[in-house]
Design an enzyme around this catalytic site. Structure first.
Site, PDB file in Angstrom:
ATOM      1  CE1 TYR A 148      -4.120  -1.950   1.303  1.00  0.00           C
ATOM      2  CE2 TYR A 148      -2.349  -3.357   2.088  1.00  0.00           C
ATOM      3  CZ  TYR A 148      -3.673  -3.168   1.777  1.00  0.00           C
ATOM      4  OH  TYR A 148      -4.572  -4.196   1.959  1.00  0.00           O
ATOM      5  CG  HIS A 156      -8.727   0.267  -2.651  1.00  0.00           C
ATOM      6  ND1 HIS A 156      -9.488  -0.698  -2.037  1.00  0.00           N
ATOM      7  CD2 HIS A 156      -9.568   1.319  -2.895  1.00  0.00           C
ATOM      8  CE1 HIS A 156     -10.729  -0.281  -1.911  1.00  0.00           C
ATOM      9  NE2 HIS A 156     -10.816   0.939  -2.419  1.00  0.00           N
ATOM     10  CE  LYS A 193      -5.362  -5.603  -3.234  1.00  0.00           C
ATOM     11  NZ  LYS A 193      -6.625  -4.934  -3.526  1.00  0.00           N
TER      12      LYS A 193
END
Length: 243
Positions: A148, A156, A193
């Site tokens: 992060y 996020h 991600k």
């Protein structure tokens, strides 16, 4: 893909209170209190006061443990987290049997005995932490870590991280089968991600002390899915605007 902040004021809060500042405050607080962690299997237990609880939570070191004690809060640190506080930040001491403080070499040997992949995982973990990423376990996403930009309450995770290592001649074997690669990429895409693979290599072949970390090299690679349809559409758009 840029950072995905949680709320309109999240980015401003992160800029006003950078993670480097909070880590520095944690480091000073632990040094001042001469904090000691306790070895417990494959983790380290640490008792802290209210201020340190807040700092540990903000920097995402360890997991709080619920106990009946009111004046102390206990945290469970992973091997990588504990050794980073001991070796890199030099702000934590760890005791073992007989309540004796273990030196970094002794602690290293203990952690390697508990986790054979510890050298590579610690190198990857410290590599990200030293770049001011907040690093947490990635087990819920099927990876080793998630990284992060700041505290997870504000943003996020950018990266789902896998550690690939070839130490002592033994390959990790991860992502060498196409089905594994495909499944991991689909999972990362589903949670928005980017897959980051940290490939750790060692030139010295000696893992008896933390000094071997100096010879470790970390290669960063991001892997994304190639979608032909999108690429063709993008090419058409470029050609259209070029004309």
């Amino acid at each position: 893909m840029g950072p995905r902040w949680k709320g309109k004021e999240a980015e401003a809060k992160a800029l006003a209170d950078p993670i480097t500042k909070i880590v520095s405050q944690l480091q000073s607080s632990l040094v001042h209190s001469d904090s000691q962690g306790i070895l417990s299997g494959c983790s380290v237990l640490l008792a802290v006061d209210a201020e340190q609880t807040k700092l540990l939570n903000h920097t995402c070191f360890g997991v709080p443990i619920i106990t009946a004690e009111k004046d102390k809060q206990w945290f469970q640190l992973s091997l990588e987290e504990a050794f980073y506080l001991c070796n890199s930040l030099n702000c934590l001491k760890v005791v073992g049997e007989g309540n004796l403080v273990k030196g970094n070499n002794q602690l290293w040997s203990y952690m390697v005995s508990k986790k054979k992949t510890f050298p590579a995982f610690y190198k990857a973990y410290s590599h990200l932490r030293m770049k001011n990423w907040v690093v947490r376990s990635g087990s819920q996403y099927g990876v080793d870590f998630v990284a992060y930009r700041h505290h997870p309450s504000l943003v996020h995770a950018d990266y789902a991280v896998l550690v690939s290592a070839e130490l002592e001649g033994n390959g990790s074997g991860r992502l060498k089968v196409w089905s594994d690669m495909h499944c991991t990429l689909r999972l990362c895409g589903g949670v928005a991600k980017t897959l980051l693979v940290l490939h750790v290599t060692d030139n010295s072949k000696i893992q008896t002390s933390p000094l071997c970390l100096e010879s470790y090299l970390v290669e960063e690679r991001t892997i994304t899915r190639w979608i032909p349809e999108q690429c063709r559409e993008d090419q058409k758009q470029v050609q259209k605007w070029t004309l």
